[in-house]
Design a protein around this motif. Sequence first.
Motif, short mmCIF file in Angstrom:
data_model
loop_
_atom_site.label_atom_id
_atom_site.label_comp_id
_atom_site.label_asym_id
_atom_site.label_seq_id
_atom_site.Cartn_x
_atom_site.Cartn_y
_atom_site.Cartn_z
N UNK A 215 0.83 -1.21 0.00
CA UNK A 215 0.00 0.00 0.00
C UNK A 215 0.86 1.26 0.00
N UNK A 216 1.87 1.29 0.87
CA UNK A 216 2.70 2.48 0.95
C UNK A 216 3.52 2.68 -0.32
N UNK A 217 3.98 1.59 -0.92
CA UNK A 217 4.73 1.72 -2.17
C UNK A 217 3.82 2.24 -3.28
N UNK A 218 2.57 1.77 -3.30
CA UNK A 218 1.61 2.26 -4.29
C UNK A 218 1.37 3.76 -4.11
N UNK A 219 1.17 4.19 -2.85
CA UNK A 219 0.96 5.61 -2.57
C UNK A 219 2.17 6.44 -3.00
N UNK A 220 3.35 5.89 -2.73
CA UNK A 220 4.58 6.60 -3.10
C UNK A 220 4.69 6.74 -4.62
N UNK A 221 4.40 5.65 -5.34
CA UNK A 221 4.53 5.68 -6.79
C UNK A 221 3.49 6.60 -7.44
N UNK A 222 2.34 6.76 -6.80
CA UNK A 222 1.31 7.64 -7.36
C UNK A 222 1.63 9.12 -7.16
N UNK A 223 2.51 9.41 -6.19
CA UNK A 223 2.78 10.80 -5.85
C UNK A 223 3.35 11.61 -7.01
N UNK A 224 4.34 11.06 -7.72
CA UNK A 224 5.00 11.80 -8.81
C UNK A 224 4.07 12.10 -9.97
N UNK A 225 3.35 11.09 -10.52
CA UNK A 225 2.44 11.42 -11.62
C UNK A 225 1.31 12.35 -11.20
N UNK A 226 0.89 12.32 -9.94
CA UNK A 226 -0.16 13.23 -9.48
C UNK A 226 0.33 14.68 -9.52
N UNK A 252 -11.04 16.82 -11.34
CA UNK A 252 -11.87 15.91 -10.53
C UNK A 252 -11.21 14.53 -10.42
N UNK A 253 -10.67 14.06 -11.56
CA UNK A 253 -10.00 12.75 -11.53
C UNK A 253 -8.73 12.80 -10.70
N UNK A 254 -8.02 13.92 -10.77
CA UNK A 254 -6.81 14.06 -9.96
C UNK A 254 -7.14 14.05 -8.47
N UNK A 255 -8.20 14.78 -8.12
CA UNK A 255 -8.63 14.80 -6.71
C UNK A 255 -9.00 13.39 -6.25
N UNK A 256 -9.66 12.68 -7.16
CA UNK A 256 -10.02 11.29 -6.85
C UNK A 256 -8.78 10.44 -6.62
N UNK A 257 -7.78 10.61 -7.47
CA UNK A 257 -6.53 9.87 -7.31
C UNK A 257 -5.81 10.26 -6.02
N UNK A 258 -5.89 11.52 -5.64
CA UNK A 258 -5.28 11.96 -4.39
C UNK A 258 -5.95 11.29 -3.20
N UNK A 259 -7.26 11.14 -3.27
CA UNK A 259 -7.99 10.48 -2.19
C UNK A 259 -7.57 9.01 -2.10
N UNK A 261 -4.70 7.79 -3.06
CA UNK A 261 -3.34 7.78 -2.53
C UNK A 261 -3.35 7.94 -1.01
N UNK A 262 -4.23 8.80 -0.52
CA UNK A 262 -4.35 8.99 0.94
C UNK A 262 -4.80 7.70 1.62
N UNK A 263 -5.73 7.00 0.99
CA UNK A 263 -6.21 5.74 1.55
C UNK A 263 -5.07 4.73 1.66
N UNK A 264 -4.29 4.60 0.57
CA UNK A 264 -3.19 3.64 0.58
C UNK A 264 -2.14 4.03 1.62
N UNK A 265 -1.87 5.31 1.74
CA UNK A 265 -0.85 5.75 2.70
C UNK A 265 -1.30 5.53 4.14
N UNK A 266 -2.63 5.48 4.37
CA UNK A 266 -3.15 5.26 5.73
C UNK A 266 -3.03 3.81 6.16
N UNK A 267 -2.88 2.88 5.20
CA UNK A 267 -2.76 1.47 5.56
C UNK A 267 -1.45 1.28 6.31
N UNK A 268 -1.53 0.64 7.47
CA UNK A 268 -0.35 0.40 8.28
C UNK A 268 -0.09 1.49 9.30
N UNK A 269 -0.70 2.65 9.12
CA UNK A 269 -0.58 3.72 10.10
C UNK A 269 -1.81 3.72 10.99
#
Length: 426
Positions: A215-226, A252-259, A261-269
């Motif tokens: 999850x965290x790696x996915x969130x990290x990888x999404x950060x740059x293209x966002x 709107x799609x970018x905001x959706x992707x940011x949400x 990414x936030x979900x994935x980054x919350x996993x494990x925290x």
Amino acid sequence: MITDPKKPKPKFRLHPVALLNSSRLRRSLADTYDQRNFLKYMTAVILLILSIGSLFYTNDLVDKLEEREEREVILYAELVRTITTSSINENITVLLQVIQDAVSFYQIPVIYVDDNNLASQTINIDFPPTASLREREQIIDEKLELMKQEHPPIPVEIGKGRAGYIYYSNSFLLTQLRYYPFIQLSVMLLIGYLAYLAFSSARKAEQNRVWVGLAKETAHQLGTPLSSLMAWVEYFRSDPNIDPSIAEEIEKDVIRLEMITTRFSNIGSVPIMQEEPVAEIVSNFVSYLQRRVSSKVKFTVDNQLVPEQTASLNKNLFEWVVENICKNAVDAMGGIGEINVTLQAPPLTNQIRIDISDTGKGMTKVNMSKIFDPGFSTKKRGWGLGLTLAKRIIENYHSGKLFVKSSEIGKGTTFRIVLPAKVIED
């Protein structure tokens, strides 16, 4: 060339390589899970075989020892008969003493009752040091009653129609051995159960590390293209030749992707939990989903909660759970059907129950038992992790439950979310 926003938007398709990789990952996760289950069952079977084998071996040992003790007592009875019916012989008396010593060595309790029904001799009967004659007789009577229930008496013919009887019970060693297999089996079962708990705990901890890392790696990888997409949105807005509605839709799609990414980054925290109005969150999110899935899917919300009913939630993660279940329902219906969401708070339960039902193809009992396993999916695409993560979010973070309430082939499936509810005072 600027695309006409009125034209139908092309549907997103995963690249064949991405489909292949997700399929491989799903199979790998499923295979790993199945292998661990196989090892768990094999360990249980081996432990059971060892326990049963030990039980039979010990029982056989007990039977042999019981036969030996019986032979010792019978031999003792024969010598008592010989001494009683013959003249005194020093050799026989010595032999009797040897047999008595052997019986004493095995700690076999023995009572000889003569032809006058008097206990004339006892072996291995323990009396308190200060016991009176009356107390000794009472102890002997109690022991006799127990011995009569345990073994039939051994008669000692002393001639002229007279006979005495020898009563005995199993030695303490034999009694211990008789119960030992059951104690041993209980201990082995306890050890097996503790090993199972340790194995399950280690497996869950390992899985948690995998999910958190993924999850965290996915969130990290999404950060740059966002970040790049946000820059493109600003560029489109600054260009007067580009229709502003295009930038708005991309944003709107970018905001959706940011949400996401936030979900994935919350996993494990440790997520931030707040008292939230459950019905409002569910209703608003279902409305959001309604506009983004097939128009042939009808959503209905049956809210039976009082307006002030709240629960401790992390809004982003909880919405993710609802989204996963609803999207699985849409796929199960092939994009055509009904999804009904029912919210209830049964009295005296301190629970909020959210049932999400669809009119899809349903599941077999086998699939119902595997639906939350990592990597399991009935679809050709996807990683088979959505429902697994949803279950973990509800159970690990929200202290609730997520399970399949019911499913029937050809009629549909109902998932149930159970959340601890805040008590509403009258």
